[in-house]
Design a protein around this motif. Structure first.
Motif, PDB file in Angstrom:
ATOM      1  N   TRP A  73      40.393  39.971  74.576  1.00 44.86           N
ATOM      2  CA  TRP A  73      40.521  41.341  75.095  1.00 44.86           C
ATOM      3  C   TRP A  73      40.320  42.368  73.981  1.00 44.86           C
ATOM      4  O   TRP A  73      39.683  43.405  74.175  1.00 44.86           O
ATOM      5  CB  TRP A  73      41.897  41.511  75.742  1.00 44.86           C
ATOM      6  N   ALA A  74      40.863  42.086  72.777  1.00 48.23           N
ATOM      7  CA  ALA A  74      40.812  43.073  71.699  1.00 48.23           C
ATOM      8  C   ALA A  74      39.409  43.231  71.126  1.00 48.23           C
ATOM      9  O   ALA A  74      39.012  44.341  70.768  1.00 48.23           O
ATOM     10  CB  ALA A  74      41.783  42.678  70.589  1.00 48.23           C
ATOM     11  N   TYR A  75      38.630  42.158  71.048  1.00 50.95           N
ATOM     12  CA  TYR A  75      37.331  42.222  70.387  1.00 50.95           C
ATOM     13  C   TYR A  75      36.135  42.331  71.328  1.00 50.95           C
ATOM     14  O   TYR A  75      35.039  42.608  70.879  1.00 50.95           O
ATOM     15  CB  TYR A  75      37.146  40.995  69.479  1.00 50.95           C
ATOM     16  N   THR A  76      36.338  42.109  72.602  1.00 48.93           N
ATOM     17  CA  THR A  76      35.216  42.219  73.537  1.00 48.93           C
ATOM     18  C   THR A  76      35.009  43.683  73.901  1.00 48.93           C
ATOM     19  O   THR A  76      35.954  44.379  74.294  1.00 48.93           O
ATOM     20  CB  THR A  76      35.504  41.415  74.817  1.00 48.93           C
ATOM     21  N   SER A  91      44.516  49.871  77.565  1.00 45.16           N
ATOM     22  CA  SER A  91      43.684  50.589  76.606  1.00 45.16           C
ATOM     23  C   SER A  91      43.612  49.804  75.296  1.00 45.16           C
ATOM     24  O   SER A  91      44.549  49.101  74.915  1.00 45.16           O
ATOM     25  CB  SER A  91      44.289  51.972  76.354  1.00 45.16           C
ATOM     26  N   LYS A  92      42.488  49.923  74.584  1.00 43.84           N
ATOM     27  CA  LYS A  92      42.316  49.232  73.310  1.00 43.84           C
ATOM     28  C   LYS A  92      43.267  49.769  72.233  1.00 43.84           C
ATOM     29  O   LYS A  92      43.473  49.120  71.213  1.00 43.84           O
ATOM     30  CB  LYS A  92      40.865  49.361  72.820  1.00 43.84           C
ATOM     31  N   TYR A  93      43.855  50.927  72.485  1.00 41.70           N
ATOM     32  CA  TYR A  93      44.852  51.486  71.562  1.00 41.70           C
ATOM     33  C   TYR A  93      45.990  50.492  71.343  1.00 41.70           C
ATOM     34  O   TYR A  93      46.490  50.342  70.235  1.00 41.70           O
ATOM     35  CB  TYR A  93      45.389  52.807  72.135  1.00 41.70           C
ATOM     36  N   TRP A  94      46.396  49.799  72.403  1.00 42.31           N
ATOM     37  CA  TRP A  94      47.525  48.877  72.324  1.00 42.31           C
ATOM     38  C   TRP A  94      47.197  47.622  71.530  1.00 42.31           C
ATOM     39  O   TRP A  94      48.096  46.908  71.097  1.00 42.31           O
ATOM     40  CB  TRP A  94      48.020  48.511  73.720  1.00 42.31           C
ATOM     41  N   VAL A  98      50.697  47.613  69.282  1.00 43.19           N
ATOM     42  CA  VAL A  98      51.768  46.624  69.485  1.00 43.19           C
ATOM     43  C   VAL A  98      52.004  45.787  68.227  1.00 43.19           C
ATOM     44  O   VAL A  98      53.156  45.645  67.791  1.00 43.19           O
ATOM     45  CB  VAL A  98      51.472  45.747  70.730  1.00 43.19           C
ATOM     46  N   PRO A  99      50.957  45.210  67.582  1.00 41.06           N
ATOM     47  CA  PRO A  99      51.237  44.473  66.341  1.00 41.06           C
ATOM     48  C   PRO A  99      51.834  45.359  65.246  1.00 41.06           C
ATOM     49  O   PRO A  99      52.703  44.906  64.491  1.00 41.06           O
ATOM     50  CB  PRO A  99      49.870  43.929  65.916  1.00 41.06           C
ATOM     51  N   SER A 100      51.396  46.609  65.163  1.00 46.88           N
ATOM     52  CA  SER A 100      51.960  47.516  64.160  1.00 46.88           C
ATOM     53  C   SER A 100      53.436  47.781  64.431  1.00 46.88           C
ATOM     54  O   SER A 100      54.262  47.763  63.512  1.00 46.88           O
ATOM     55  CB  SER A 100      51.205  48.841  64.148  1.00 46.88           C
TER      56      SER A 100
END
Length: 170
Positions: A73-76, A91-94, A98-100
């Protein structure tokens, strides 16, 4: 007619629930065998896999699947996801937020934990760091037999002896 019939084995005929229970107890392998007398195949048949092993296996598989889905999901890119038919996703913001947030939360919790331990620890000049309710003064110990020296009883070393050993007589 006599019971049990002579054609059947008497150990296979059960007349009451009490006899059923006693028959099951007599046929069950004893639990008090020494480990060396039990074969490994018998032990595996009796107990099966441990719950912790099952939970560990399921947890590891779940972690691998969740990580794969997250990275996909993050890289596609979004147009590729839409062309596959996936239109409802966060949203790609998450993907970065979330890891941060998790890393900051772990670092803060470790800092708070260490701070609470420092607050709960008495200062080095306090007498409670030297003596407490479990302290034992060293007693003079003279064994009755001069040839053997047994182990002395457990005791605390006084602060004077420690200072003498470390710094000598000044």
């Amino acid at each position: 007619m006599e019971w049990p019939p002579p054609s059947t084995s008497p150990s296979l005929v059960v007349r009451s629930p009490r006899q059923t229970v006693s028959l099951i107890r007599n046929r069950r392998p004893h639990r008090n065998w020494a480990p060396s007398t039990r074969s490994s195949s018998l032990a595996a048949r009796d107990h099966g896999p441990k719950p912790s092993e099952v939970y560990g296996f399921v947890g590891s598989i779940t972690t691998v699947i969740a990580t794969t889905v997250y990275l996909a999901w993050a890289y596609t890119p979004e147009p590729v996801l839409r062309s596959v038919g996936i239109t409802y996703y966060p949203s790609k913001y998450w993907a970065l937020a979330v890891p941060s947030f998790l890393i900051v939360a772990v670092v803060l919790s470790m800092g708070i934990y260490m701070g609470l331990n420092f607050v709960a620890t008495p200062p080095p000049t306090s007498c409670s760091t030297i003596f407490d309710e479990n302290s034992r003064e060293r007693t003079t110990f003279s064994p009755a037999i001069e040839e053997e020296t047994p182990i002395e009883p457990i005791s605390d070393i006084s602060i004077d002896q420690i200072n003498n050993l470390m710094f000598g007589d000044r």
